[in-house]
Motif scaffolding. Structure first.
Motif, PDB file in Angstrom:
ATOM      1  N   SER A  28      50.278  63.567  19.702  1.00 22.36           N
ATOM      2  CA  SER A  28      51.553  62.849  19.737  1.00 22.36           C
ATOM      3  C   SER A  28      52.687  63.737  20.218  1.00 22.36           C
ATOM      4  O   SER A  28      53.584  63.283  20.946  1.00 22.36           O
ATOM      5  CB  SER A  28      51.882  62.305  18.344  1.00 22.36           C
ATOM      6  OG  SER A  28      50.984  61.288  17.971  1.00 22.36           O
ATOM      7  N   ARG A  29      52.664  64.998  19.804  1.00 20.08           N
ATOM      8  CA  ARG A  29      53.694  65.942  20.242  1.00 20.08           C
ATOM      9  C   ARG A  29      53.682  66.095  21.763  1.00 20.08           C
ATOM     10  O   ARG A  29      54.722  66.132  22.421  1.00 20.08           O
ATOM     11  CB  ARG A  29      53.476  67.295  19.576  1.00 20.08           C
ATOM     12  CG  ARG A  29      54.202  67.431  18.256  1.00 20.08           C
ATOM     13  CD  ARG A  29      55.662  67.620  18.513  1.00 20.08           C
ATOM     14  NE  ARG A  29      56.457  67.446  17.306  1.00 20.08           N
ATOM     15  CZ  ARG A  29      57.761  67.260  17.295  1.00 20.08           C
ATOM     16  NH1 ARG A  29      58.424  67.212  18.420  1.00 20.08           N
ATOM     17  NH2 ARG A  29      58.420  67.120  16.179  1.00 20.08           N
ATOM     18  N   ILE A  30      52.497  66.218  22.334  1.00 19.60           N
ATOM     19  CA  ILE A  30      52.372  66.349  23.788  1.00 19.60           C
ATOM     20  C   ILE A  30      52.984  65.133  24.475  1.00 19.60           C
ATOM     21  O   ILE A  30      53.805  65.254  25.395  1.00 19.60           O
ATOM     22  CB  ILE A  30      50.904  66.533  24.192  1.00 19.60           C
ATOM     23  CG1 ILE A  30      50.390  67.910  23.736  1.00 19.60           C
ATOM     24  CG2 ILE A  30      50.725  66.368  25.707  1.00 19.60           C
ATOM     25  CD1 ILE A  30      48.891  68.084  23.864  1.00 19.60           C
ATOM     26  N   MET A  31      52.597  63.940  24.014  1.00 17.25           N
ATOM     27  CA  MET A  31      53.066  62.728  24.673  1.00 17.25           C
ATOM     28  C   MET A  31      54.553  62.472  24.418  1.00 17.25           C
ATOM     29  O   MET A  31      55.241  61.891  25.268  1.00 17.25           O
ATOM     30  CB  MET A  31      52.223  61.533  24.230  1.00 17.25           C
ATOM     31  CG  MET A  31      50.753  61.627  24.640  1.00 17.25           C
ATOM     32  SD  MET A  31      50.508  62.028  26.396  1.00 17.25           S
ATOM     33  CE  MET A  31      51.325  60.655  27.206  1.00 17.25           C
ATOM     34  N   TYR A  32      55.056  62.906  23.275  1.00 15.88           N
ATOM     35  CA  TYR A  32      56.490  62.789  22.995  1.00 15.88           C
ATOM     36  C   TYR A  32      57.291  63.633  23.991  1.00 15.88           C
ATOM     37  O   TYR A  32      58.277  63.169  24.573  1.00 15.88           O
ATOM     38  CB  TYR A  32      56.774  63.238  21.564  1.00 15.88           C
ATOM     39  CG  TYR A  32      58.235  63.272  21.185  1.00 15.88           C
ATOM     40  CD1 TYR A  32      58.928  62.114  20.850  1.00 15.88           C
ATOM     41  CD2 TYR A  32      58.939  64.481  21.169  1.00 15.88           C
ATOM     42  CE1 TYR A  32      60.277  62.148  20.506  1.00 15.88           C
ATOM     43  CE2 TYR A  32      60.278  64.527  20.825  1.00 15.88           C
ATOM     44  CZ  TYR A  32      60.944  63.354  20.493  1.00 15.88           C
ATOM     45  OH  TYR A  32      62.276  63.396  20.159  1.00 15.88           O
ATOM     46  N   THR A  33      56.865  64.873  24.203  1.00  8.25           N
ATOM     47  CA  THR A  33      57.540  65.738  25.174  1.00  8.25           C
ATOM     48  C   THR A  33      57.464  65.146  26.571  1.00  8.25           C
ATOM     49  O   THR A  33      58.450  65.144  27.322  1.00  8.25           O
ATOM     50  CB  THR A  33      56.932  67.144  25.145  1.00  8.25           C
ATOM     51  OG1 THR A  33      57.177  67.743  23.865  1.00  8.25           O
ATOM     52  CG2 THR A  33      57.532  68.033  26.226  1.00  8.25           C
ATOM     53  N   VAL A  34      56.290  64.639  26.950  1.00  6.96           N
ATOM     54  CA  VAL A  34      56.131  64.009  28.261  1.00  6.96           C
ATOM     55  C   VAL A  34      57.093  62.835  28.408  1.00  6.96           C
ATOM     56  O   VAL A  34      57.750  62.672  29.454  1.00  6.96           O
ATOM     57  CB  VAL A  34      54.671  63.546  28.465  1.00  6.96           C
ATOM     58  CG1 VAL A  34      54.549  62.621  29.676  1.00  6.96           C
ATOM     59  CG2 VAL A  34      53.749  64.750  28.641  1.00  6.96           C
ATOM     60  N   ALA A  35      57.225  61.997  27.356  1.00 11.14           N
ATOM     61  CA  ALA A  35      58.099  60.825  27.422  1.00 11.14           C
ATOM     62  C   ALA A  35      59.549  61.226  27.646  1.00 11.14           C
ATOM     63  O   ALA A  35      60.257  60.634  28.485  1.00 11.14           O
ATOM     64  CB  ALA A  35      57.971  60.000  26.139  1.00 11.14           C
ATOM     65  N   LEU A  36      60.024  62.223  26.903  1.00  9.76           N
ATOM     66  CA  LEU A  36      61.406  62.666  27.066  1.00  9.76           C
ATOM     67  C   LEU A  36      61.636  63.287  28.437  1.00  9.76           C
ATOM     68  O   LEU A  36      62.679  63.073  29.065  1.00  9.76           O
ATOM     69  CB  LEU A  36      61.780  63.654  25.956  1.00  9.76           C
ATOM     70  CG  LEU A  36      62.508  63.036  24.745  1.00  9.76           C
ATOM     71  CD1 LEU A  36      61.620  62.033  24.035  1.00  9.76           C
ATOM     72  CD2 LEU A  36      62.971  64.110  23.782  1.00  9.76           C
ATOM     73  N   CYS A  37      60.668  64.072  28.906  1.00 12.89           N
ATOM     74  CA  CYS A  37      60.797  64.659  30.240  1.00 12.89           C
ATOM     75  C   CYS A  37      60.851  63.574  31.315  1.00 12.89           C
ATOM     76  O   CYS A  37      61.637  63.667  32.269  1.00 12.89           O
ATOM     77  CB  CYS A  37      59.638  65.614  30.512  1.00 12.89           C
ATOM     78  SG  CYS A  37      59.699  67.161  29.577  1.00 12.89           S
ATOM     79  N   ASN A  38      60.024  62.537  31.171  1.00 13.60           N
ATOM     80  CA  ASN A  38      60.034  61.452  32.154  1.00 13.60           C
ATOM     81  C   ASN A  38      61.405  60.804  32.250  1.00 13.60           C
ATOM     82  O   ASN A  38      61.906  60.527  33.348  1.00 13.60           O
ATOM     83  CB  ASN A  38      58.991  60.388  31.777  1.00 13.60           C
ATOM     84  CG  ASN A  38      57.573  60.828  32.086  1.00 13.60           C
ATOM     85  OD1 ASN A  38      57.349  61.728  32.891  1.00 13.60           O
ATOM     86  ND2 ASN A  38      56.607  60.182  31.446  1.00 13.60           N
ATOM     87  N   GLU A  39      62.028  60.540  31.098  1.00 16.96           N
ATOM     88  CA  GLU A  39      63.350  59.908  31.114  1.00 16.96           C
ATOM     89  C   GLU A  39      64.381  60.814  31.778  1.00 16.96           C
ATOM     90  O   GLU A  39      65.207  60.358  32.575  1.00 16.96           O
ATOM     91  CB  GLU A  39      63.771  59.568  29.680  1.00 16.96           C
ATOM     92  CG  GLU A  39      65.211  59.123  29.529  1.00 16.96           C
ATOM     93  CD  GLU A  39      65.570  57.853  30.292  1.00 16.96           C
ATOM     94  OE1 GLU A  39      66.766  57.595  30.483  1.00 16.96           O
ATOM     95  OE2 GLU A  39      64.636  57.138  30.723  1.00 16.96           O
TER      96      GLU A  39
END
Length: 513
Positions: free
Chosen positions: A124-135
């Motif tokens: 979840s941490r990996i995907m959370y960081t990816v989500a914020l970076c995408n935005e």
């Protein structure tokens, strides 16, 4: 744990609010925060970028707890760096943890399952960081300001870094980029080799857009991109089935030619003023008053302390959590009388581990400290107030990667240069020089342990050398047997967490779980 496949992160500075289809619209309500109105100046964009870096260091919006980024786990345990360290170190010969928190001992025993809370938190941490970076990448994609274009490249680097952790830990991952607008949907599954190719392509595009080496401490620069590319290529045979040692040596060149140097004292990299170490290429930065967490470097400094040792006298912090120790397999790799890197201690602790649950079994470690290099107390000095930065990438690792790539047959380097690099590190450590005849793969694996132990490299290294699971190298309590036994090779990857499989029908479990 809340599924991170619904990318609506409404409580953040960076709101995941987007346009509808191709319409360029903004909310009528001026109180609704989105990227169209939160970024007005270059300083605003830099503050948004800081949040991306902070996802690796801290656990939420408040610090040290109270507004967690992810749910379903204690906020201190749910910290990115803490989970990364546990998965990389507790699964190896370098660390054990005596605590009875949930399934934590399963890491050392190699008995983890798809329902493990800590593995789920890492995913979840990996995907959370990816989500914020995408935005953030969406918000900066069309900006022509030179400084903001650099911020944009840094966000792409941080996303690549998180995805690399996904490649290394899980293999195949859910895949989302800035092209996937926020909302409820099921991300497609990307195979390990395809994610490798994507991360490589991102790094090759952005490496020249990043700042020059050392342009600002704590930010990703061109040398940082070179380090991550080198890591990808050094492990390419594991990740893709094809070796890339020539490319590893090529990627290392801008790192080795950058203005990083080896300081005279090994400890310089692990103290509260380690931001002054000339070999720090990319840290996860901590400031005792501004980045407070129960995870990360706070966890490592406190949990390595135990027994009746004068904790504050040695480490510059008043609390001893105890619990973290190491095995004799690591200790026995050192010349304890001479090697300055042998940062072990015993205050009644035994070298032999008869029971992982006993705090007295296994030597302690004195590597990370909340004191300055000269011995003075750090500027912050209580509980969550730790100033020591985490050395994710440093020059010593580049030297060791160079030597390994040469020994494995990579072109573009020389054995004599590899020996010189190794001897620079060993001279600093008072460990004695080696000759070309000494430089082979078993030596390199052990030297990486001596130089880089507890820095989050060991599991990846052991897998690359075919020694993590069913190889011929065992360590105490591997496989839940005191002497250590081989474990099943499918554990070279962690399982896809069960909650993610339930949330996303596009995912499938890794073989063996």
């Amino acid at each position: 744990m809340k599924s991170l496949y619904i990318f609506i992160l409404s409580a953040l500075l960076l709101q995941l609010t987007s346009c509808v289809n191709d319409l360029k619209v903004s909310p009528i309500d001026e109180n609704v925060i989105n990227s169209a109105n939160v970024y007005n100046t270059t300083a605003d964009y830099k503050e948004g970028l800081a949040k991306l870096y902070a996802t690796f260091a801290i656990s939420g919006q408040k610090g040290p707890d109270g507004m967690a980024d992810i749910e379903g786990i204690d906020e201190g345990f749910g910290n990115y760096l803490r989970q990364y360290w546990n998965l990389q170190e507790l699964t190896t010969d370098e660390a054990v943890l005596s605590w009875n928190d949930a399934t934590i001992k399963d890491f050392h025993w190699h008995t983890w399952t798809p329902t493990d809370t800590f593995i789920a938190a890492m995913h979840s941490r990996i995907m959370y960081t990816v989500a914020l970076c995408n935005e953030y990448i969406r918000a900066t994609s069309d900006n022509e300001n030179a400084e903001i274009k650099k911020f944009h490249a840094e966000a792409r680097f941080l996303r690549a870094l998180a995805y690399w952790h996904g490649i290394d830990f899980f293999g195949a991952m859910p895949f989302v980029t800035e092209k996937d607008l926020p909302g409820a949907f099921f991300p497609e599954r990307i195979e390990r080799i395809d994610l490798f190719n994507y991360v490589e392509s991102e790094l090759l595009v952005i490496k020249e857009e990043l700042g020059a080496p050392k342009f600002e401490y704590g930010r990703a620069d061109q040398a940082t991109a070179g380090m991550l590319l080198s890591k990808l290529y050094l492990n390419a045979e594991v990740y893709t089935g094809t070796s890339r040692y020539d490319d590893c040596l090529t990627a290392l060149q801008p790192v080795l030619s950058a203005p990083y140097t080896i300081p005279t004292e090994y400890r310089h990299n692990f103290v509260s003023d380690n931001h002054t170490s000339p070999e720090m290429i990319f840290p996860i930065t901590y400031d005792g008053s501004k980045t407070q967490t129960w995870g990360g470097i706070v966890y490592l400094v406190h949990a390595q302390i135990g027994g009746t040792m004068d904790a504050k006298g040695m480490f510059g912090t008043g609390d001893a959590w105890s619990g973290l120790r190491t095995t004799k397999a690591l200790v026995n790799k050192f010349d304890l009388d001479n090697d300055y890197r042998a940062l072990f201690w015993t205050d009644g602790q035994n070298l032999e581990i008869d029971d992982i649950g006993l705090f007295t079994d296994g030597y302690g470690i004195t590597k990370f400290r909340n004191r300055k290099l000269n011995g003075d107390l750090s500027d912050s000095n209580h509980n969550v107030q730790i100033d020591t930065d985490w050395p994710m990438f440093r020059l010593s690792d580049a030297y060791l990667m160079y030597a390994e790539a040469v020994v494995r047959g990579g072109s573009g380097g020389s054995q004599s240069q590899a020996v010189d690099y190794i001897n620079v590190l060993r001279t600093r450590a008072n460990a004695g020089s080696i000759s070309a005849a000494d430089l082979d793969l078993p030596f390199i694996l052990d030297e990486r342990a001596r130089e880089l132990f507890w820095e989050g490299h060991r599991r990846t290294d052991l897998i690359r050398f075919n020694q993590f699971t069913d190889g011929d190298y065992q360590w105490p309590w591997k496989g839940k047997v005191k002497e250590g036994i081989p474990t099943a090779s499918h554990r070279d990857l962690f399982p896809i967490p069960s909650n993610q499989l339930t949330a996303n029908p596009n995912l499938k479990q890794n073989v063996g779980y």
